[in-house]
Design a protein around this motif. Structure first.
Motif, short mmCIF file in Angstrom:
data_model
loop_
_atom_site.label_atom_id
_atom_site.label_comp_id
_atom_site.label_asym_id
_atom_site.label_seq_id
_atom_site.Cartn_x
_atom_site.Cartn_y
_atom_site.Cartn_z
N LYS B 22 -1.02 3.65 -1.03
CA LYS B 22 -2.03 3.88 0.00
C LYS B 22 -1.37 4.21 1.34
O LYS B 22 -1.64 5.25 1.94
CB LYS B 22 -2.91 2.63 0.15
N TYR B 23 -0.45 3.33 1.77
CA TYR B 23 0.15 3.53 3.09
C TYR B 23 1.00 4.80 3.13
O TYR B 23 1.11 5.45 4.15
CB TYR B 23 1.00 2.31 3.48
N PHE B 24 1.63 5.15 2.01
CA PHE B 24 2.48 6.34 1.99
C PHE B 24 1.64 7.62 2.00
O PHE B 24 1.80 8.47 2.88
CB PHE B 24 3.39 6.29 0.76
N ALA B 139 8.71 12.84 5.33
CA ALA B 139 8.42 12.00 4.17
C ALA B 139 9.22 10.70 4.22
O ALA B 139 8.70 9.62 3.95
CB ALA B 139 8.73 12.76 2.89
N LYS B 140 10.48 10.82 4.62
CA LYS B 140 11.34 9.63 4.70
C LYS B 140 10.77 8.62 5.69
O LYS B 140 10.73 7.42 5.44
CB LYS B 140 12.75 10.04 5.13
N LYS B 141 10.34 9.16 6.84
CA LYS B 141 9.79 8.30 7.88
C LYS B 141 8.50 7.63 7.37
O LYS B 141 8.28 6.44 7.57
CB LYS B 141 9.48 9.14 9.11
N ALA B 142 7.68 8.42 6.69
CA ALA B 142 6.42 7.90 6.16
C ALA B 142 6.69 6.76 5.18
O ALA B 142 6.01 5.74 5.18
CB ALA B 142 5.64 9.01 5.46
N LYS B 148 7.16 -1.04 5.53
CA LYS B 148 6.98 -2.08 6.55
C LYS B 148 5.59 -2.68 6.46
O LYS B 148 5.40 -3.89 6.49
CB LYS B 148 7.21 -1.44 7.94
N LYS B 149 4.58 -1.80 6.31
CA LYS B 149 3.19 -2.28 6.24
C LYS B 149 2.96 -3.13 4.99
O LYS B 149 2.27 -4.13 5.02
CB LYS B 149 2.23 -1.09 6.23
#
Lengths: 313, 303
Positions: B22-24, B139-142, B148-149
Motif C-alpha cells: 500500500k505505502y509503496f 522508486a528507491k526513495k518511495a 519507514k511507515k
C-alpha cells in the motif's frame, strides 16, 4: 416447598432429563429417543417428568447440554447452557469424586476426559469421523437383525471374537460382511464388533492419553456389557459403570444450573408452539444458512448469521 | 495516463505484505484493487478451480484471484522462496505464481524473494515500477519511505498486543498464520467466539519478527520454516504470562502439522489444536473452545 433443578442433555440419538434436589439427589429421571426432532423430544420429556411429580416441587433452575443445547436452552429459557464435556465431568465427579478418567461413548461422538484432583486437565473428542460410536453399533445390530439391547449379552457368549478392522467403519462393515459369509458364528461376530469399538476408541480418541484408574465409563454405549468387558480386558483395569451412566451429562448440567439459580420455572411448554424455519439469506455473497426460531409464531431468535444484520419475520 | 490497476487477492501474501504494498504503490500512479473479505462464493470458486490436495488457505487464494480477474490490469503475486538458508517458506508461497499462471489466463506482476540468491523485496518492487517507466531513484526513495511507515504501524500493533498481557482476563495465546487468523471465513468466527468467553487474545504474529525468530531456537534448533518459527517464537516470550494456547491451522498444512505437533510435546501450558477444513459448521468448534476455556479457567467444577 422443595427447590429442585432440571438438567436436560439432548444428544443426537437420545434425550435425557433429570430433576435433582438441593443435595444432588435424583428425584426423577427420563430417557427417550430424540428421533431427529429435539423440540418434540423435549416436550415429551418434560411431560413425562411432570407426570406424578410431587406437588411441592418448584423448579428453580434449568440447564441444557448436548448437541441441541442452544436451541433447547432458548426454548426453555435455561439459566445455564454448557458444553457436554464440562457437564459430564461435573456429573461424574458428583458420584465419583476420586475419578481420574472418564470414557464416554455416545450416539455420534465419543470423548475422553482426564481429571486430576477434581479438575479437568485434558480431553479429546472424535473429530470428523463417527467410527466406533453408538450409531455404528446400532446400524450393525440392525443389519444382523439383533435388538441393540441383546447385543452385549450375545457378545459375552463368544470365546473367540473375530478380528474386525478397528480404524474405519466402512472397512469394519466390509470385514463383518466377509466374516459372516465365511460362516462365523453370530456371537463371534458381535463380540468382534464390540472389541473393535474399544480398539477404535483407544486408537482415535484415547491416542496418547494416560488412562489412569479409577475409570468411569458412560454414555449410551456403556450399557453394552460386551463393550465394557473388552475395555476391562484391554486396559487391564476395573471399569466403573454407574447404573445412571447414561444420565451423567444431564445430572452435571442440573448441578451447574443449581449453582446459578435465580427464578421459578413453570414447565408449561406443551401448548406453546415452537417452530423453526431454515432459510438462506441472499443479501450478501456469504449466503448464510439461517435458522429462525418462533415461539407462538413470534420470532425469538435466529442462529447462523455471520453478520449482525437484523433478521425479520 | 490512466491509473494502472493492480489486483491483490486478500489471502496468503496479503496478510504479510499489505502495508508495504500500500505505502509503496501509493507513491505512483497506481491503484490497488483488493478483493473483498472472503465470503462463501469466493471460497466455493476457489475450491472449484483447485486440486483436492491443496490446503484450504490456498484454495481460498485461488478464489480471490478468480474474483479479481476482470477487475484489474494485473494481479500481483510474488514468488517467495526463502529469507536465507534457515528461513524457508511454505512451498505454496513459492508455487502460487506458477499455479495461478497455469489455471487462469491473466497478466501477472511478479517478483522473487530469494535471499540465498540475493533477490530481495526491494529489488523486486523497484523493478516492477521501473518497468512502468518510473525512475530508479524515485522508486528507491518511495521504498525507503514505505518501509519507514510500515515499521511505525507495526510498532504500534505490537505495543498494543504486548499491553494485553497485563489484562486481568483469562489470556490466550493464539498461534496461527495471519492469513488464517484474520480471514473472514476461516478465523474470524473463531476469534469472535473465543472473545465471547471473556478472554484476552494475544496474537502470535504481533511481535517483533526478529525476536520471535531467534527465540524459536529455544524450542527447536533445526526448524527452517520462517513463518512457523515466528509464530512459535512467541511461546517462550509470553508462556509465563498466559493461561492457555490455541493453535489454528487449515487442513492439510504441512509445516503446521510438523511444527505444531512438535510444540505439543514441549509446552508447559494447556493447549487446544483446531484444524479447519472447508466444512461450514461452527458447532463442533464451539464445543471444543468452550470446554477448553472452562478447563483453563479451572473454576467451573468447584463453583
Amino acid at each position: 416447598m422443595k427447590n429442585c433443578y432440571l438438567g436436560i442433555d439432548i444428544g443426537s440419538i437420545s434425550t435425557k432429563g433429570v430433576i435433582i434436589d438441593e443435595n444432588n439427589n435424583i428425584i426423577k429421571s427420563e430417557y427417550i429417543w430424540t428421533e431427529a426432532n429435539p423440540i418434540k423430544a423435549v416436550k415429551k420429556l418434560i411431560e413425562n417428568l411432570k407426570n406424578n411429580l410431587d406437588k411441592n416441587i418448584v423448579i428453580k433452575g434449568i440447564g441444557t447440554t448436548g448437541s441441541a443445547r442452544k436451541l433447547i436452552g432458548l426454548l426453555l429459557d435455561a439459566n445455564v447452557i454448557k458444553n457436554e464435556i464440562t457437564a459430564h465431568a461435573v456429573g461424574t465427579l458428583n458420584f465419583y469424586p476420586e475419578c481420574k478418567t472418564i470414557l464416554e461413548i455416545g450416539g455420534q461422538d465419543s470423548k475422553i476426559i482426564l481429571i486430576n484432583n477434581g479438575i479437568i486437565t485434558d480431553y479429546a473428542m472424535n473429530t470428523l469421523c463417527a467410527a466406533g460410536t453408538g450409531a455404528f453399533l446400532s446400524s450393525q445390530a440392525k443389519r444382523l437383525k439383533i435388538k441393540i439391547e441383546d447385543f452385549g449379552k450375545l457378545a459375552l457368549k463368544s470365546n473367540n471374537p473375530v478380528k474386525i478392522a478397528a480404524r474405519c467403519t466402512v472397512f469394519a462393515e466390509s470385514d463383518l460382511v466377509h466374516k459372516a459369509q465365511l460362516g462365523y458364528k453370530i456371537e463371534d461376530i458381535v463380540a468382534g464388533l464390540s472389541k473393535s469399538i474399544v480398539l477404535n476408541y483407544l486408537n482415535n480418541v484415547g491416542k496418547g492419553k494416560k488412562i489412569k484408574p479409577p475409570i468411569v465409563f458412560q454414555g449410551g454405549v456403556s450399557k453394552n456389557i460386551g463393550v465394557v468387558k473388552y475395555f476391562k480386558e484391554i486396559l487391564k483395569e476395573d471399569i466403573i459403570v454407574d447404573s445412571n451412566s447414561h444420565l451423567m451429562g444431564a445430572i452435571g448440567i442440573a448441578i451447574l444450573a443449581k449453582n446459578k439459580n435465580n427464578k421459578i420455572y413453570d414447565l408449561n411448554i406443551k401448548d406453546i408452539k415452537f417452530e423453526t424455519k431454515g432459510m438462506e439469506c441472499n443479501k450478501c455473497p456469504n449466503n448464510c444458512e439461517i435458522l429462525k426460531i418462533y415461539k407462538d409464531e413470534k420470532l425469538i431468535d435466529a442462529f447462523g448469521s455471520k453478520c449482525n444484520r437484523e433478521i425479520k419475520n | 495516463m490512466a491509473k494502472i490497476k493492480i489486483g491483490i487477492p486478500r489471502s496468503l501474501f496479503y496478510y504479510y505484505y499489505k502495508d508495504i504494498w500500500k505505502y509503496f504503490f501509493d507513491e505512483f500512479n497506481i491503484e490497488l484493487i483488493i478483493s473483498p473479505p472472503t465470503n462463501k462464493t469466493i471460497m466455493e470458486n476457489g475450491i472449484k478451480f483447485s486440486i483436492d490436495e491443496m490446503c484450504v488457505s490456498m484454495k481460498n487464494y485461488i478464489g480471490h484471484v478468480y474474483y479479481l480477474l476482470d477487475k484489474c490490469d494485473y494481479i500481483l503475486i510474488p514468488r517467495i522462496s526463502n529469507y536465507g538458508n534457515d528461513n524457508q517458506t511454505c512451498t505454496n508461497f513459492l508455487a502460487t505464481y506458477d499455479i495461478i499462471n497455469n489455471i487462469f489466463d491473466t497478466k501477472i506482476l511478479n517478483y522473487n524473494i530469494n535471499l540465498e540468491n540475493n533477490e530481495t523485496e526491494e529489488k523486486g518492487l523497484i523493478k516492477i515500477v521501473t518497468d512502468f517507466g518510473y525512475s530508479k531513484e524515485y522508486a528507491k526513495k518511495a521504498y525507503k519511505n514505505a518501509i519507514k511507515k510500515v515499521k511505525q504501524k507495526n510498532d504500534k500493533l505490537i505495543k498494543d498486543n504486548i499491553k494485553k498481557l497485563d489484562s486481568e482476563k483469562t489470556k490466550i495465546l493464539l498461534i496461527g498464520h495471519p492469513y488464517n487468523l484474520y480471514d473472514n471465513l476461516i478465523g474470524k468466527e473463531i476469534i469472535k467466539y473465543i472473545e465471547l468467553n471473556d478472554t484476552e487474545i494475544i496474537y502470535s504474529d504481533l511481535f517483533h519478527k526478529d525476536i520471535t525468530n531467534t527465540l524459536s531456537k529455544k524450542l527447536s534448533y533445526s526448524l527452517y520454516f520462517k513463518y512457523n518459527k515466528e509464530n512459535i517464537g512467541s511461546i517462550p516470550l509470553v508462556e509465563d504470562k498466559i493461561d492457555g494456547i490455541i493453535f489454528i491451522s487449515t487442513f492439510p498444512c504441512s509445516p503446521d502439522s510438523l511444527v505444531n505437533e512438535l510444540m505439543f510435546r514441549k509446552l508447559k501450558k494447556p493447549y487446544l489444536n483446531l484444524i479447519i477444513d472447508d466444512l461450514n459448521s461452527m458447532t463442533g468448534i464451539e464445543t471444543r473452545i468452550e470446554s477448553f476455556i472452562d478447563i483453563i479457567k479451572g473454576g467451573v467444577i468447584n463453583e
